[in-house]
Design an enzyme around this catalytic site. Structure first.
Site, PDB file in Angstrom:
ATOM      1  N   HIS A 193     -10.918 -18.331  -0.976  1.00 48.88           N
ATOM      2  CA  HIS A 193     -10.484 -18.879  -2.259  1.00 48.88           C
ATOM      3  C   HIS A 193      -9.037 -19.369  -2.190  1.00 48.88           C
ATOM      4  O   HIS A 193      -8.696 -20.422  -2.745  1.00 48.88           O
ATOM      5  CB  HIS A 193     -10.618 -17.813  -3.348  1.00 48.88           C
ATOM      6  CG  HIS A 193     -12.026 -17.501  -3.727  1.00 48.88           C
ATOM      7  ND1 HIS A 193     -12.920 -16.906  -2.866  1.00 48.88           N
ATOM      8  CD2 HIS A 193     -12.703 -17.708  -4.885  1.00 48.88           C
ATOM      9  CE1 HIS A 193     -14.078 -16.742  -3.474  1.00 48.88           C
ATOM     10  NE2 HIS A 193     -13.988 -17.227  -4.696  1.00 48.88           N
ATOM     11  N   HIS A 235      -9.368  -8.810  -0.938  1.00 47.82           N
ATOM     12  CA  HIS A 235      -8.498  -9.292   0.130  1.00 47.82           C
ATOM     13  C   HIS A 235      -7.175  -8.534   0.102  1.00 47.82           C
ATOM     14  O   HIS A 235      -6.746  -8.029  -0.934  1.00 47.82           O
ATOM     15  CB  HIS A 235      -8.224 -10.796  -0.012  1.00 47.82           C
ATOM     16  CG  HIS A 235      -9.447 -11.647   0.112  1.00 47.82           C
ATOM     17  ND1 HIS A 235     -10.017 -11.966   1.328  1.00 47.82           N
ATOM     18  CD2 HIS A 235     -10.218 -12.237  -0.835  1.00 47.82           C
ATOM     19  CE1 HIS A 235     -11.085 -12.727   1.121  1.00 47.82           C
ATOM     20  NE2 HIS A 235     -11.236 -12.896  -0.176  1.00 47.82           N
TER      21      HIS A 235
END
Length: 271
Positions: A193, A235
């Protein structure tokens, strides 16, 4: 000769170390010698018996152990620095994972953070680009949209390849969603992303005429999407930062291989 013997005897009598109270300094006790010699013999016999009973593979491993221990006890400066930064990254990422699950401090905002992350997903952007490409009637618009589609496809392939090589997992044990499996975004490094929003924001800033407030909102959107991936625990911080770097590099790659209007028209006609 008698005179020399007399002088040597006199020197021995005058030597302080030859006194009875200092004899233990010159000559160790017999009991200690016997105990040490017996312990050495026993240890030598035990070592010989163990060496005979052990296999050649075990003897090779025992010979290698001291070297491995020395390597672990004396790490390099680069190794210490890397491990320290890695520990800081994991600690900070876990602290920022405030929406990792429902029981987290910001667990109620998890749905909203997930919705923000979807705005940076590859599937909606590819679908939207295809719809705009079908409805576009200008050559300039079709050229920009075709190169944008190329950039999105390259982003998915590059990030998927890097994640397969690194195979780094996130700070929390969170299963990827259905859209993540479709784009092969199953590992943490680099953040797909983050790379996508960095590439898109740079692409739009270069090829669209936007007012200053819109340009600022575009940059803030990219930063918020990257932060949302850390907040939901998918993440680490370094994954997002590396994703931003890879996104910029992908934009530079698309600029190098930019397809002309004629090439885009030929591809559209084939399609």
């Amino acid at each position: 000769m008698p005179a020399s013997q007399a002088r040597s005897r006199a020197r021995d009598r005058n030597n302080v170390l030859n006194r009875a109270e200092f004899l233990s300094l010159n000559q160790p006790l017999k009991g200690n010698q016997e105990s040490r010699s017996s312990s050495r013999k026993q240890s030598g016999q035990a070592g010989a018996a163990g060496a005979q009973n052990s296999s050649p593979k075990e003897r090779r491993q025992s010979q290698q152990l001291p070297e491995e221990d020395c390597m672990q006890l004396n790490p390099s400066f680069k190794g210490i620095a890397f491990n320290s930064l890695l520990a800081i990254d994991i600690c900070m990422s876990k602290r920022l994972g405030v929406c990792a699950n429902r029981a987290s401090s910001w667990g109620g905002a998890r749905s909203m953070i997930n919705l923000l992350g979807i705005t940076g997903h590859g599937i909606p952007w590819i679908a939207g680009t295809l719809i705009c490409l079908v409805k576009s009637s200008t050559l300039a618009g079709q050229e920009v949209l075709m190169n944008l589609l190329l950039a999105l496809l390259l982003d998915i392939m590059i990030v998927a390849g890097l994640q397969k090589l690194a195979k780094r997992k996130g700070p929390y044990d969170i299963n990827p969603g259905l859209l993540d499996y479709l784009t092969m975004d199953t590992y943490a490094f680099p953040a797909g992303h983050a790379s996508r929003v960095a590439m898109l924001s740079k692409f739009f800033l270069n090829h669209l005429v936007l007012a200053i407030p819109l340009r600022i909102l575009l940059v803030l959107w990219a930063l918020c999407v990257g932060l949302s991936r850390v907040m939901i625990g998918r993440h680490h911080i370094t994954d997002v930062l590396s994703g931003f770097v890879f996104g910029y590099l992908q934009f530079r790659l698309v600029e190098l291989i930019w397809m002309s209007s004629n090439t885009c028209q030929m591809l559209i006609s084939i399609w």
